[in-house]
Design a protein around this motif. Structure first.
Motif, PDB file in Angstrom:
ATOM      1  N   MET A  70       0.832  -1.194   0.000  1.00  0.00           N
ATOM      2  CA  MET A  70       0.000   0.000   0.000  1.00  0.00           C
ATOM      3  C   MET A  70       0.870   1.248   0.000  1.00  0.00           C
ATOM      4  O   MET A  70       2.033   1.203   0.428  1.00  0.00           O
ATOM      5  CB  MET A  70      -0.933  -0.002   1.210  1.00  0.00           C
ATOM      6  CG  MET A  70      -1.880  -1.189   1.212  1.00  0.00           C
ATOM      7  SD  MET A  70      -3.168  -1.060   2.426  1.00  0.00           S
ATOM      8  CE  MET A  70      -4.180   0.241   1.698  1.00  0.00           C
ATOM      9  N   GLY A  71       0.283   2.331  -0.456  1.00  0.00           N
ATOM     10  CA  GLY A  71       1.089   3.541  -0.542  1.00  0.00           C
ATOM     11  C   GLY A  71       0.258   4.803  -0.593  1.00  0.00           C
ATOM     12  O   GLY A  71      -0.971   4.763  -0.660  1.00  0.00           O
ATOM     13  N   TRP A  72       0.959   5.909  -0.543  1.00  0.00           N
ATOM     14  CA  TRP A  72       0.370   7.233  -0.660  1.00  0.00           C
ATOM     15  C   TRP A  72       0.986   7.948  -1.858  1.00  0.00           C
ATOM     16  O   TRP A  72       2.200   7.933  -2.050  1.00  0.00           O
ATOM     17  CB  TRP A  72       0.620   8.054   0.597  1.00  0.00           C
ATOM     18  CG  TRP A  72      -0.102   7.559   1.808  1.00  0.00           C
ATOM     19  CD1 TRP A  72       0.375   6.709   2.756  1.00  0.00           C
ATOM     20  CD2 TRP A  72      -1.444   7.896   2.191  1.00  0.00           C
ATOM     21  NE1 TRP A  72      -0.589   6.481   3.708  1.00  0.00           N
ATOM     22  CE2 TRP A  72      -1.705   7.206   3.399  1.00  0.00           C
ATOM     23  CE3 TRP A  72      -2.442   8.701   1.661  1.00  0.00           C
ATOM     24  CZ2 TRP A  72      -2.929   7.296   4.058  1.00  0.00           C
ATOM     25  CZ3 TRP A  72      -3.648   8.798   2.316  1.00  0.00           C
ATOM     26  CH2 TRP A  72      -3.891   8.102   3.501  1.00  0.00           C
ATOM     27  N   PHE A  73       0.117   8.565  -2.651  1.00  0.00           N
ATOM     28  CA  PHE A  73       0.518   9.426  -3.742  1.00  0.00           C
ATOM     29  C   PHE A  73      -0.053  10.814  -3.473  1.00  0.00           C
ATOM     30  O   PHE A  73      -0.960  10.974  -2.656  1.00  0.00           O
ATOM     31  CB  PHE A  73      -0.043   8.914  -5.072  1.00  0.00           C
ATOM     32  CG  PHE A  73       0.614   7.650  -5.580  1.00  0.00           C
ATOM     33  CD1 PHE A  73       0.350   6.428  -4.989  1.00  0.00           C
ATOM     34  CD2 PHE A  73       1.475   7.692  -6.673  1.00  0.00           C
ATOM     35  CE1 PHE A  73       0.947   5.268  -5.458  1.00  0.00           C
ATOM     36  CE2 PHE A  73       2.068   6.536  -7.151  1.00  0.00           C
ATOM     37  CZ  PHE A  73       1.796   5.324  -6.547  1.00  0.00           C
ATOM     38  N   ARG A  74       0.457  11.785  -4.201  1.00  0.00           N
ATOM     39  CA  ARG A  74      -0.143  13.115  -4.134  1.00  0.00           C
ATOM     40  C   ARG A  74      -0.114  13.762  -5.505  1.00  0.00           C
ATOM     41  O   ARG A  74       0.730  13.433  -6.345  1.00  0.00           O
ATOM     42  CB  ARG A  74       0.569  14.002  -3.113  1.00  0.00           C
ATOM     43  CG  ARG A  74       2.006  14.370  -3.466  1.00  0.00           C
ATOM     44  CD  ARG A  74       2.650  15.129  -2.300  1.00  0.00           C
ATOM     45  NE  ARG A  74       4.029  15.512  -2.603  1.00  0.00           N
ATOM     46  CZ  ARG A  74       4.857  16.045  -1.706  1.00  0.00           C
ATOM     47  NH1 ARG A  74       4.453  16.256  -0.447  1.00  0.00           N
ATOM     48  NH2 ARG A  74       6.092  16.365  -2.052  1.00  0.00           N
ATOM     49  N   GLN A  75      -1.056  14.672  -5.704  1.00  0.00           N
ATOM     50  CA  GLN A  75      -1.132  15.388  -6.967  1.00  0.00           C
ATOM     51  C   GLN A  75      -1.474  16.841  -6.703  1.00  0.00           C
ATOM     52  O   GLN A  75      -2.538  17.135  -6.148  1.00  0.00           O
ATOM     53  CB  GLN A  75      -2.166  14.759  -7.895  1.00  0.00           C
ATOM     54  CG  GLN A  75      -2.161  15.325  -9.292  1.00  0.00           C
ATOM     55  CD  GLN A  75      -2.945  14.459 -10.260  1.00  0.00           C
ATOM     56  OE1 GLN A  75      -3.785  13.642  -9.881  1.00  0.00           O
ATOM     57  NE2 GLN A  75      -2.658  14.625 -11.543  1.00  0.00           N
ATOM     58  N   ALA A  76      -0.568  17.712  -7.087  1.00  0.00           N
ATOM     59  CA  ALA A  76      -0.780  19.144  -6.981  1.00  0.00           C
ATOM     60  C   ALA A  76      -1.360  19.650  -8.292  1.00  0.00           C
ATOM     61  O   ALA A  76      -1.178  19.020  -9.346  1.00  0.00           O
ATOM     62  CB  ALA A  76       0.530  19.850  -6.660  1.00  0.00           C
ATOM     63  N   PRO A  77      -2.045  20.786  -8.279  1.00  0.00           N
ATOM     64  CA  PRO A  77      -2.632  21.320  -9.515  1.00  0.00           C
ATOM     65  C   PRO A  77      -1.595  21.491 -10.611  1.00  0.00           C
ATOM     66  O   PRO A  77      -0.519  22.052 -10.377  1.00  0.00           O
ATOM     67  CB  PRO A  77      -3.206  22.667  -9.072  1.00  0.00           C
ATOM     68  CG  PRO A  77      -3.487  22.502  -7.630  1.00  0.00           C
ATOM     69  CD  PRO A  77      -2.376  21.614  -7.115  1.00  0.00           C
ATOM     70  N   GLY A  78      -1.897  20.976 -11.783  1.00  0.00           N
ATOM     71  CA  GLY A  78      -1.004  21.117 -12.916  1.00  0.00           C
ATOM     72  C   GLY A  78       0.185  20.187 -12.920  1.00  0.00           C
ATOM     73  O   GLY A  78       1.043  20.280 -13.806  1.00  0.00           O
ATOM     74  N   LYS A  79       0.242  19.293 -11.950  1.00  0.00           N
ATOM     75  CA  LYS A  79       1.378  18.374 -11.864  1.00  0.00           C
ATOM     76  C   LYS A  79       0.899  16.920 -11.957  1.00  0.00           C
ATOM     77  O   LYS A  79      -0.273  16.623 -11.738  1.00  0.00           O
ATOM     78  CB  LYS A  79       2.139  18.586 -10.558  1.00  0.00           C
ATOM     79  CG  LYS A  79       2.821  19.947 -10.466  1.00  0.00           C
ATOM     80  CD  LYS A  79       3.726  20.019  -9.249  1.00  0.00           C
ATOM     81  CE  LYS A  79       4.471  21.343  -9.199  1.00  0.00           C
ATOM     82  NZ  LYS A  79       5.377  21.410  -8.021  1.00  0.00           N
TER      83      LYS A  79
END
Length: 124
Positions: free
Chosen positions: A34-43
């Motif tokens: 299992m894991g964590w991802f992240r997404q910022a606007p435009g990325k």
């Protein structure tokens, strides 16, 4: 089918802390990495941290090493991400994910299940 539900996001000042939780239902997560991802606007969506099915192997992106801690509680079907010393650049939607292979849990296109995401906003 695995359903993942994240919680714990919010607004925090730089230097503060948040703890994200992700609870799974449908299948025991003890069989999954299992894991964590992240997404910022435009990325693009990026891997933040991952933990193998037993908790014996952990990965952190360089940008969060020493500040974030991932853990899991298999009997509770839950993983956590403790985030300390938060910075404005940590602002993003954070997603929980599962994958059957270790090489897949840090590669967004190879993840097999995603949560709906939780917003983390760090103000300067």
């Amino acid at each position: 089918q695995v359903r993942l539900v994240e919680s714990g996001g919010g607004l925090v000042q730089a230097g503060g802390s948040l703890r994200l939780s992700c609870t799974a239902s449908g299948r025991p997560v003890s069989n999954y990495h299992m894991g964590w991802f992240r997404q910022a606007p435009g990325k693009e969506r990026e891997s933040v941290s991952a933990i193998n099915f037993s908790g014996s192997t952990i990965y952190y992106a360089d940008s969060v090493k020493g500040r974030f801690t991932i853990s899991r509680d298999n009997p509770k079907n839950t993983i956590y991400l403790q985030m300390n010393s938060l910075r404005p650049e940590d602002t993003a939607v954070y997603y929980c994910a599962t994958a059957p292979l270790w090489s897949s849990i840090v590669d967004a296109p190879k993840v097999n299940y995603w949560g709906q995401g939780t917003q983390v906003t760090v103000s300067s």
